[in-house]
Motif scaffolding. Structure first.
Motif, PDB file in Angstrom:
ATOM      1  N   LEU A 306       0.865  -1.179   0.000  1.00  0.00           N
ATOM      2  CA  LEU A 306       0.000   0.000   0.000  1.00  0.00           C
ATOM      3  C   LEU A 306       0.902   1.230   0.000  1.00  0.00           C
ATOM      4  CD1 LEU A 306      -2.317  -1.361   2.780  1.00  0.00           C
ATOM      5  CD2 LEU A 306      -3.149  -0.800   0.484  1.00  0.00           C
ATOM      6  N   ARG A 307       0.759   2.065  -1.027  1.00  0.00           N
ATOM      7  CA  ARG A 307       1.691   3.180  -1.189  1.00  0.00           C
ATOM      8  C   ARG A 307       0.932   4.427  -1.628  1.00  0.00           C
ATOM      9  NH1 ARG A 307       5.034   0.887  -4.826  1.00  0.00           N
ATOM     10  NH2 ARG A 307       6.504  -0.032  -3.347  1.00  0.00           N
ATOM     11  N   LEU A 308       1.029   5.501  -0.841  1.00  0.00           N
ATOM     12  CA  LEU A 308       0.419   6.801  -1.163  1.00  0.00           C
ATOM     13  C   LEU A 308       1.470   7.890  -1.002  1.00  0.00           C
ATOM     14  CD1 LEU A 308      -3.004   6.575   0.748  1.00  0.00           C
ATOM     15  CD2 LEU A 308      -2.620   6.205  -1.698  1.00  0.00           C
ATOM     16  N   ASP A 309       1.615   8.733  -2.006  1.00  0.00           N
ATOM     17  CA  ASP A 309       2.562   9.855  -1.949  1.00  0.00           C
ATOM     18  C   ASP A 309       3.973   9.400  -1.596  1.00  0.00           C
ATOM     19  OD1 ASP A 309       0.349  11.471  -2.447  1.00  0.00           O
ATOM     20  OD2 ASP A 309       0.043  11.952  -0.332  1.00  0.00           O
ATOM     21  N   GLY A 310       4.347   8.209  -2.077  1.00  0.00           N
ATOM     22  CA  GLY A 310       5.686   7.707  -1.832  1.00  0.00           C
ATOM     23  C   GLY A 310       5.883   7.056  -0.488  1.00  0.00           C
ATOM     24  N   VAL A 311       4.848   6.991   0.337  1.00  0.00           N
ATOM     25  CA  VAL A 311       4.930   6.379   1.665  1.00  0.00           C
ATOM     26  C   VAL A 311       4.267   5.018   1.637  1.00  0.00           C
ATOM     27  CG1 VAL A 311       4.296   6.603   4.099  1.00  0.00           C
ATOM     28  CG2 VAL A 311       4.939   8.634   2.789  1.00  0.00           C
ATOM     29  N   GLU A 312       4.951   3.989   2.151  1.00  0.00           N
ATOM     30  CA  GLU A 312       4.385   2.654   2.240  1.00  0.00           C
ATOM     31  C   GLU A 312       3.724   2.462   3.606  1.00  0.00           C
ATOM     32  OE1 GLU A 312       6.995  -0.519   1.287  1.00  0.00           O
ATOM     33  OE2 GLU A 312       7.597   0.331  -0.645  1.00  0.00           O
ATOM     34  N   TYR A 313       2.542   1.852   3.590  1.00  0.00           N
ATOM     35  CA  TYR A 313       1.787   1.600   4.809  1.00  0.00           C
ATOM     36  C   TYR A 313       1.718   0.091   5.048  1.00  0.00           C
ATOM     37  CZ  TYR A 313       0.071   6.437   4.478  1.00  0.00           C
ATOM     38  OH  TYR A 313      -0.028   7.806   4.406  1.00  0.00           O
ATOM     39  N   PRO A 314       2.032  -0.364   6.254  1.00  0.00           N
ATOM     40  CA  PRO A 314       1.974  -1.810   6.511  1.00  0.00           C
ATOM     41  C   PRO A 314       0.567  -2.345   6.672  1.00  0.00           C
ATOM     42  CG  PRO A 314       2.613  -0.646   8.505  1.00  0.00           C
ATOM     43  CD  PRO A 314       2.558   0.385   7.415  1.00  0.00           C
ATOM     44  N   PHE A 315      -0.385  -1.476   7.057  1.00  0.00           N
ATOM     45  CA  PHE A 315      -1.740  -1.924   7.352  1.00  0.00           C
ATOM     46  C   PHE A 315      -2.740  -1.223   6.436  1.00  0.00           C
ATOM     47  CE2 PHE A 315      -0.137  -2.272  11.959  1.00  0.00           C
ATOM     48  CZ  PHE A 315       0.363  -3.529  11.732  1.00  0.00           C
ATOM     49  N   GLY A 316      -3.802  -1.946   6.087  1.00  0.00           N
ATOM     50  CA  GLY A 316      -4.860  -1.327   5.304  1.00  0.00           C
ATOM     51  C   GLY A 316      -5.523  -2.318   4.374  1.00  0.00           C
ATOM     52  N   LEU A 317      -6.342  -1.783   3.477  1.00  0.00           N
ATOM     53  CA  LEU A 317      -7.088  -2.584   2.517  1.00  0.00           C
ATOM     54  C   LEU A 317      -6.833  -2.060   1.114  1.00  0.00           C
ATOM     55  CD1 LEU A 317     -10.542  -2.684   4.369  1.00  0.00           C
ATOM     56  CD2 LEU A 317      -8.759  -4.451   4.403  1.00  0.00           C
ATOM     57  N   GLY A 318      -6.683  -2.995   0.160  1.00  0.00           N
ATOM     58  CA  GLY A 318      -6.614  -2.642  -1.250  1.00  0.00           C
ATOM     59  C   GLY A 318      -7.886  -3.101  -1.944  1.00  0.00           C
ATOM     60  N   MET A 319      -8.573  -2.158  -2.615  1.00  0.00           N
ATOM     61  CA  MET A 319      -9.833  -2.471  -3.288  1.00  0.00           C
ATOM     62  C   MET A 319      -9.803  -1.895  -4.696  1.00  0.00           C
ATOM     63  SD  MET A 319     -12.437  -1.647  -0.078  1.00  0.00           S
ATOM     64  CE  MET A 319     -13.941  -2.051  -0.998  1.00  0.00           C
ATOM     65  N   HIS A 320     -10.749  -2.358  -5.513  1.00  0.00           N
ATOM     66  CA  HIS A 320     -10.896  -1.864  -6.888  1.00  0.00           C
ATOM     67  C   HIS A 320     -12.372  -1.574  -7.110  1.00  0.00           C
ATOM     68  CE1 HIS A 320     -10.541  -1.602 -11.241  1.00  0.00           C
ATOM     69  NE2 HIS A 320      -9.230  -1.755 -11.139  1.00  0.00           N
ATOM     70  N   SER A 321     -12.628  -0.449  -7.758  1.00  0.00           N
ATOM     71  CA  SER A 321     -14.040  -0.112  -7.998  1.00  0.00           C
ATOM     72  C   SER A 321     -14.654  -1.127  -9.003  1.00  0.00           C
ATOM     73  CB  SER A 321     -14.146   1.293  -8.573  1.00  0.00           C
ATOM     74  OG  SER A 321     -13.459   1.378  -9.803  1.00  0.00           O
ATOM     75  N   ARG A 322     -15.869  -1.455  -8.774  1.00  0.00           N
ATOM     76  CA  ARG A 322     -16.794  -1.006  -7.756  1.00  0.00           C
ATOM     77  C   ARG A 322     -16.949  -2.103  -6.728  1.00  0.00           C
ATOM     78  NH1 ARG A 322     -22.783  -0.229  -7.089  1.00  0.00           N
ATOM     79  NH2 ARG A 322     -23.043   1.931  -6.401  1.00  0.00           N
ATOM     80  N   ALA A 323     -16.693  -1.805  -5.450  1.00  0.00           N
ATOM     81  CA  ALA A 323     -16.673  -2.857  -4.445  1.00  0.00           C
ATOM     82  C   ALA A 323     -17.111  -2.311  -3.104  1.00  0.00           C
ATOM     83  CB  ALA A 323     -15.269  -3.456  -4.336  1.00  0.00           C
ATOM     84  N   ALA A 324     -17.535  -3.222  -2.232  1.00  0.00           N
ATOM     85  CA  ALA A 324     -17.955  -2.868  -0.882  1.00  0.00           C
ATOM     86  C   ALA A 324     -17.516  -3.961   0.071  1.00  0.00           C
ATOM     87  CB  ALA A 324     -19.470  -2.683  -0.813  1.00  0.00           C
ATOM     88  N   ALA A 325     -16.881  -3.577   1.178  1.00  0.00           N
ATOM     89  CA  ALA A 325     -16.472  -4.495   2.240  1.00  0.00           C
ATOM     90  C   ALA A 325     -17.198  -4.099   3.517  1.00  0.00           C
ATOM     91  CB  ALA A 325     -14.961  -4.454   2.445  1.00  0.00           C
ATOM     92  N   THR A 326     -17.867  -5.066   4.153  1.00  0.00           N
ATOM     93  CA  THR A 326     -18.667  -4.795   5.350  1.00  0.00           C
ATOM     94  C   THR A 326     -18.100  -5.548   6.541  1.00  0.00           C
ATOM     95  OG1 THR A 326     -20.676  -4.405   4.061  1.00  0.00           O
ATOM     96  CG2 THR A 326     -20.966  -4.962   6.381  1.00  0.00           C
ATOM     97  N   TYR A 327     -18.007  -4.845   7.673  1.00  0.00           N
ATOM     98  CA  TYR A 327     -17.470  -5.414   8.904  1.00  0.00           C
ATOM     99  C   TYR A 327     -18.532  -5.359  10.000  1.00  0.00           C
ATOM    100  CZ  TYR A 327     -12.999  -5.222   6.575  1.00  0.00           C
ATOM    101  OH  TYR A 327     -11.979  -5.424   5.684  1.00  0.00           O
ATOM    102  N   ASP A 328     -18.612  -6.444  10.758  1.00  0.00           N
ATOM    103  CA  ASP A 328     -19.551  -6.538  11.875  1.00  0.00           C
ATOM    104  C   ASP A 328     -18.928  -5.861  13.091  1.00  0.00           C
ATOM    105  OD1 ASP A 328     -21.460  -7.193  13.720  1.00  0.00           O
ATOM    106  OD2 ASP A 328     -21.060  -9.342  13.718  1.00  0.00           O
ATOM    107  N   LEU A 329     -19.544  -4.781  13.550  1.00  0.00           N
ATOM    108  CA  LEU A 329     -19.026  -4.026  14.687  1.00  0.00           C
ATOM    109  C   LEU A 329     -19.557  -4.533  16.016  1.00  0.00           C
ATOM    110  CD1 LEU A 329     -19.384  -0.420  13.215  1.00  0.00           C
ATOM    111  CD2 LEU A 329     -17.352  -1.865  13.209  1.00  0.00           C
ATOM    112  N   GLY A 330     -20.752  -5.067  16.010  1.00  0.00           N
ATOM    113  CA  GLY A 330     -21.349  -5.581  17.234  1.00  0.00           C
ATOM    114  C   GLY A 330     -21.520  -4.548  18.320  1.00  0.00           C
ATOM    115  N   GLY A 331     -21.540  -3.273  17.946  1.00  0.00           N
ATOM    116  CA  GLY A 331     -21.698  -2.216  18.932  1.00  0.00           C
ATOM    117  C   GLY A 331     -20.505  -2.034  19.850  1.00  0.00           C
TER     118      GLY A 331
END
Length: 414
Positions: A306-331
């Protein structure tokens, strides 16, 4: 399949173009060298600034305009002002550990037996040399390709190697499956008919995953990112009066790292759960034409970092349009944090709309983001009492061409 609509008009939180612009250090912090000042993102959504005077598993104390004293578990990230976590340094040996940590070591000093890896730091030759159990090493790149795309592919191969044998990647691209015995100044030693391969002919080593063994980690840990691109997960952390960050790395032993070489610290085992380490409750992809793009965790959608503005991030999500990812929060969660943008590998392409929904209701939408746009840091999204978090990416005016959407440092906070 029909994804939730992105066409609704709704309010969005204020976006921060850069973390440094969000909080100006107070007078006390301003008198310190800029490199000593850190911005801390806290679990309650605040961003505070100051000079670290205590960094440990129990508490973190910053000295700024006011003294900031918080439980370490209530911190999500610490980012040094004026320093960035760099890409892997050219000319270094890249050592990838089983847990995803990486070490940039001096290529000439690197030695491996069948039980241990040793070497000096590439950028910091005065630091104490490292000794790492070989069972904690996933692979080693002796000669990282200069082209970023080729380097990304090779590192992805290292991470994904699943064969039941060691593999030697030769400089010409060929691959040799053989049992690894050692690496000295001249050659890679192997068992079998080919007893040795000249070191100058070797690009990388991939080790048999069946032999991996990394001690289980528990409790609060810190993922420490250095300016040379190294990343080290450690526990039992403390900052000594000389500015040395002392920690016990996941591969064992004790390590001292000057705080002046630390770019970022991310907390593990605290109140933040990183989405790249969680399974979504649901993921849906709707192709623009026919290509299918799965969700990538802790990687961009092409499998690279994952790379933005030349900075690499160890954590995160990579997606491609058109997509949706849903997470159960359980409050159970209070805030959602993320930095969004089009991955650097998209070049001059990509046009994406990012959206966030809670329990099916839109709460945030971005403008159309393109590859040339700076990364945008979301204001914390309030999750109080909510059950489901949905992250969506939709087509911009250029359809789905290289819509490499990154949700970097995406975290939900208990």
């Amino acid at each position: 399949m029909k994804l939730p609509s992105l066409s609704s008009a709704f309010g969005c939180p204020r976006l921060l173009v850069a973390l440094a612009a969000a909080v100006a250090p107070g007078p006390a912090a301003a008198r310190q060298p800029a490199a000593d000042v850190f911005h801390a993102t806290l679990a309650d959504g605040r961003i505070v600034a100051g000079v670290p005077v205590e960094l440990g598993d129990a508490r973190i104390v910053l000295r700024g305009d006011q003294r900031i004293d918080v439980a370490a578990a209530d911190v999500i990230t610490l980012a040094a002002v004026g320093r960035r976590e760099g890409p892997p340094a050219a000319g270094a040996a890249f050592v990838l550990l089983v847990n995803g940590d990486r070490l940039l070591l001096d290529r000439d000093s690197l030695r491996l037996s069948d039980v241990e890896l040793t070497g000096r730091w590439h950028g910091y030759p005065a630091w104490q040399p490292l000794a790492v159990p070989l069972e904690t090493v996933r692979g080693v790149v002796l000669d990282l390709p200069e082209a970023r795309s080729a380097a990304d592919r090779l590192l992805a191969d290292l991470r994904d190697h699943a064969g039941r044998t060691d593999v030697v990647v030769l400089a010409n691209g060929d691959r040799l499956a053989a049992e690894f015995r050692g690496l000295d100044a001249n050659a890679v030693q192997l068992a079998g008919a080919i007893a040795a391969v000249p070191r100058s002919n070797v690009r990388a080593l991939m080790f048999n995953p069946e032999l991996f063994s990394m001690p289980a980690s528990a409790g609060l840990r810190m993922l420490v990112g250095l300016v040379d691109g190294s990343r080290i997960t450690g526990g039992k952390v403390q900052l000594d009066p000389q500015g040395q960050l002392q920690l016990e790395p996941a591969f064992g032993g004790r390590l001292d790292v000057p705080l002046a070489r630390v770019a970022t610290i991310r907390m593990l085992g605290g109140r933040a759960d990183w989405l790249g380490r969680l399974e979504p409750d649901d993921y849906r992809f709707q192709p623009y034409l026919s290509a299918s793009w799965p969700l990538h965790k802790d990687r961009n959608v092409t499998g690279g970092p994952l790379r933005l503005d030349g900075v690499e991030y160890p954590f995160g999500l990579g997606m491609h349009s058109r997509a949706a990812a849903t997470y159960d929060l359980g409050g159970k969660y209070r805030w959602f944090h993320a930095t969004i943008g089009v991955d650097d590998t998209a070049g001059d392409r990509g046009s994406i709309v990012f959206s966030v929904e809670l329990d099916g209701q839109p709460v945030f939408t971005s403008p159309v983001l393109k590859a040339a746009d700076a990364a945008l840091r979301l204001d914390p999204v309030d999750l109080a009492g909510r059950q489901r978090l949905t992250l969506l990416v939709d087509y911009g005016p250029w359809g789905d061409v290289q819509d490499y959407a990154n949700w970097c440092d995406a975290a939900i906070v208990k």
